[in-house]
Design a protein around this motif. Structure first.
Motif, PDB file in Angstrom:
ATOM      1  N   MET A 140       0.838  -1.186   0.000  1.00 29.57           N
ATOM      2  CA  MET A 140       0.000   0.000   0.000  1.00 29.57           C
ATOM      3  C   MET A 140       0.883   1.248   0.000  1.00 29.57           C
ATOM      4  SD  MET A 140      -3.058  -0.684   2.756  1.00 29.57           S
ATOM      5  CE  MET A 140      -2.088  -1.653   3.888  1.00 29.57           C
ATOM      6  N   LYS A 141       0.370   2.258  -0.617  1.00 33.92           N
ATOM      7  CA  LYS A 141       1.010   3.570  -0.649  1.00 33.92           C
ATOM      8  C   LYS A 141       0.058   4.581   0.000  1.00 33.92           C
ATOM      9  CE  LYS A 141       4.438   2.125  -3.242  1.00 33.92           C
ATOM     10  NZ  LYS A 141       5.707   1.851  -2.655  1.00 33.92           N
ATOM     11  N   TRP A 142       0.548   5.774   0.277  1.00 36.71           N
ATOM     12  CA  TRP A 142      -0.280   6.812   0.907  1.00 36.71           C
ATOM     13  C   TRP A 142      -1.534   7.109   0.096  1.00 36.71           C
ATOM     14  CZ3 TRP A 142       0.111   7.853   5.751  1.00 36.71           C
ATOM     15  CH2 TRP A 142       1.337   7.764   6.405  1.00 36.71           C
ATOM     16  N   THR A 143      -1.478   6.943  -1.194  1.00 40.34           N
ATOM     17  CA  THR A 143      -2.623   7.264  -2.047  1.00 40.34           C
ATOM     18  C   THR A 143      -3.695   6.179  -2.052  1.00 40.34           C
ATOM     19  OG1 THR A 143      -1.374   6.412  -3.928  1.00 40.34           O
ATOM     20  CG2 THR A 143      -1.315   8.803  -3.555  1.00 40.34           C
ATOM     21  N   ASP A 144      -3.443   5.049  -1.437  1.00 42.13           N
ATOM     22  CA  ASP A 144      -4.423   3.959  -1.360  1.00 42.13           C
ATOM     23  C   ASP A 144      -5.358   4.172  -0.172  1.00 42.13           C
ATOM     24  OD1 ASP A 144      -3.228   2.620  -3.567  1.00 42.13           O
ATOM     25  OD2 ASP A 144      -1.705   1.775  -2.221  1.00 42.13           O
ATOM     26  N   THR A 145      -6.057   5.296  -0.181  1.00 39.28           N
ATOM     27  CA  THR A 145      -6.819   5.713   1.005  1.00 39.28           C
ATOM     28  C   THR A 145      -7.886   4.710   1.424  1.00 39.28           C
ATOM     29  OG1 THR A 145      -8.247   7.088  -0.390  1.00 39.28           O
ATOM     30  CG2 THR A 145      -6.407   8.176   0.680  1.00 39.28           C
ATOM     31  N   LEU A 146      -8.629   4.169   0.485  1.00 40.04           N
ATOM     32  CA  LEU A 146      -9.686   3.226   0.854  1.00 40.04           C
ATOM     33  C   LEU A 146      -9.101   1.944   1.429  1.00 40.04           C
ATOM     34  CD1 LEU A 146     -12.631   2.509   1.083  1.00 40.04           C
ATOM     35  CD2 LEU A 146     -12.576   1.735  -1.288  1.00 40.04           C
ATOM     36  N   GLU A 147      -8.078   1.421   0.803  1.00 39.20           N
ATOM     37  CA  GLU A 147      -7.432   0.202   1.290  1.00 39.20           C
ATOM     38  C   GLU A 147      -6.850   0.420   2.693  1.00 39.20           C
ATOM     39  OE1 GLU A 147      -4.084  -3.018  -0.265  1.00 39.20           O
ATOM     40  OE2 GLU A 147      -4.659  -1.342  -1.549  1.00 39.20           O
ATOM     41  N   ILE A 148      -6.243   1.578   2.904  1.00 43.39           N
ATOM     42  CA  ILE A 148      -5.705   1.920   4.225  1.00 43.39           C
ATOM     43  C   ILE A 148      -6.833   2.028   5.240  1.00 43.39           C
ATOM     44  CG2 ILE A 148      -4.585   3.748   5.564  1.00 43.39           C
ATOM     45  CD1 ILE A 148      -2.854   4.286   3.035  1.00 43.39           C
ATOM     46  N   ALA A 149      -7.928   2.697   4.863  1.00 46.98           N
ATOM     47  CA  ALA A 149      -9.056   2.864   5.778  1.00 46.98           C
ATOM     48  C   ALA A 149      -9.642   1.522   6.199  1.00 46.98           C
ATOM     49  CB  ALA A 149     -10.131   3.729   5.123  1.00 46.98           C
ATOM     50  N   ILE A 150      -9.767   0.600   5.271  1.00 53.27           N
ATOM     51  CA  ILE A 150     -10.290  -0.735   5.589  1.00 53.27           C
ATOM     52  C   ILE A 150      -9.346  -1.450   6.550  1.00 53.27           C
ATOM     53  CG2 ILE A 150     -10.765  -3.010   4.608  1.00 53.27           C
ATOM     54  CD1 ILE A 150     -11.784  -1.477   2.075  1.00 53.27           C
ATOM     55  N   GLU A 175      -6.168  13.442   6.002  1.00 52.29           N
ATOM     56  CA  GLU A 175      -7.586  13.770   6.087  1.00 52.29           C
ATOM     57  C   GLU A 175      -8.413  12.850   5.182  1.00 52.29           C
ATOM     58  OE1 GLU A 175     -10.358  17.723   6.170  1.00 52.29           O
ATOM     59  OE2 GLU A 175      -8.689  17.704   4.756  1.00 52.29           O
ATOM     60  N   ALA A 176      -7.924  12.566   3.994  1.00 50.92           N
ATOM     61  CA  ALA A 176      -8.634  11.664   3.078  1.00 50.92           C
ATOM     62  C   ALA A 176      -8.725  10.256   3.666  1.00 50.92           C
ATOM     63  CB  ALA A 176      -7.928  11.628   1.724  1.00 50.92           C
ATOM     64  N   ILE A 177      -7.666   9.800   4.311  1.00 54.92           N
ATOM     65  CA  ILE A 177      -7.694   8.490   4.967  1.00 54.92           C
ATOM     66  C   ILE A 177      -8.706   8.502   6.102  1.00 54.92           C
ATOM     67  CG2 ILE A 177      -6.363   6.879   6.387  1.00 54.92           C
ATOM     68  CD1 ILE A 177      -3.876   7.763   4.681  1.00 54.92           C
ATOM     69  N   GLN A 178      -8.693   9.558   6.895  1.00 57.69           N
ATOM     70  CA  GLN A 178      -9.633   9.664   8.012  1.00 57.69           C
ATOM     71  C   GLN A 178     -11.077   9.663   7.516  1.00 57.69           C
ATOM     72  OE1 GLN A 178      -9.726  13.390  10.152  1.00 57.69           O
ATOM     73  NE2 GLN A 178     -10.176  12.334  12.077  1.00 57.69           N
ATOM     74  N   ILE A 179     -11.377  10.389   6.475  1.00 61.37           N
ATOM     75  CA  ILE A 179     -12.730  10.436   5.922  1.00 61.37           C
ATOM     76  C   ILE A 179     -13.136   9.063   5.387  1.00 61.37           C
ATOM     77  CG2 ILE A 179     -14.112  11.378   4.024  1.00 61.37           C
ATOM     78  CD1 ILE A 179     -12.539  14.028   4.487  1.00 61.37           C
ATOM     79  N   ALA A 180     -12.238   8.388   4.704  1.00 62.77           N
ATOM     80  CA  ALA A 180     -12.536   7.054   4.195  1.00 62.77           C
ATOM     81  C   ALA A 180     -12.769   6.083   5.346  1.00 62.77           C
ATOM     82  CB  ALA A 180     -11.393   6.567   3.305  1.00 62.77           C
ATOM     83  N   ILE A 195     -13.913   6.886   8.370  1.00 55.32           N
ATOM     84  CA  ILE A 195     -15.235   7.248   8.922  1.00 55.32           C
ATOM     85  C   ILE A 195     -16.330   6.635   8.062  1.00 55.32           C
ATOM     86  CG2 ILE A 195     -16.820   9.178   9.320  1.00 55.32           C
ATOM     87  CD1 ILE A 195     -14.265  10.842  10.072  1.00 55.32           C
ATOM     88  N   ASP A 196     -16.220   6.767   6.755  1.00 59.49           N
ATOM     89  CA  ASP A 196     -17.208   6.177   5.851  1.00 59.49           C
ATOM     90  C   ASP A 196     -17.265   4.663   5.986  1.00 59.49           C
ATOM     91  OD1 ASP A 196     -17.847   8.689   4.882  1.00 59.49           O
ATOM     92  OD2 ASP A 196     -16.676   8.466   3.031  1.00 59.49           O
ATOM     93  N   GLU A 197     -16.119   4.048   6.184  1.00 61.83           N
ATOM     94  CA  GLU A 197     -16.043   2.588   6.297  1.00 61.83           C
ATOM     95  C   GLU A 197     -16.779   2.069   7.535  1.00 61.83           C
ATOM     96  OE1 GLU A 197     -15.198  -1.190   5.149  1.00 61.83           O
ATOM     97  OE2 GLU A 197     -14.855   0.611   3.976  1.00 61.83           O
ATOM     98  N   VAL A 198     -16.694   2.784   8.618  1.00 61.27           N
ATOM     99  CA  VAL A 198     -17.315   2.307   9.870  1.00 61.27           C
ATOM    100  C   VAL A 198     -18.719   2.848  10.085  1.00 61.27           C
ATOM    101  CG1 VAL A 198     -15.105   1.888  10.987  1.00 61.27           C
ATOM    102  CG2 VAL A 198     -16.233   4.093  11.317  1.00 61.27           C
ATOM    103  N   SER A 199     -19.159   3.725   9.214  1.00 60.94           N
ATOM    104  CA  SER A 199     -20.524   4.294   9.361  1.00 60.94           C
ATOM    105  C   SER A 199     -21.582   3.367   8.789  1.00 60.94           C
ATOM    106  CB  SER A 199     -20.604   5.631   8.658  1.00 60.94           C
ATOM    107  OG  SER A 199     -19.752   6.549   9.277  1.00 60.94           O
TER     108      SER A 199
END
Length: 64
Positions: free
Chosen positions: A1-11, A53-58, A60-64
């Motif tokens: 994973m890289k920093w730009t893989d926000t959804l994968e990181i969020a999961i 911030e993008a990771i944090q938002i993703a 939040i969306d993942e656990v909502s």
């Protein structure tokens, strides 16, 4: 994973830290937690506030 893989990181963060409310996490902690994820392989200095911030938002969306 890289920093730009926000959804994968969020999961991955949601799975690793199921009892954490991502709305309350500090960016310094978020940065450290991302760096500690299995499969994460990017330079620490390649992140910035916008990416965190993008990771944090993703997350939040993942656990909502």
């Amino acid at each position: 994973m890289k920093w730009t893989d926000t959804l994968e990181i969020a999961i991955a963060l949601a799975e690793k830290h199921p009892h954490i409310d991502p709305k309350t996490i500090r960016f310094t902690d978020l940065h450290a937690w991302v760096m500690a994820l299995n499969g994460f392989n990017d330079a620490p200095n390649r992140s910035n506030e916008r990416i965190l911030e993008a990771i944090q938002i993703a997350w939040i969306d993942e656990v909502s």
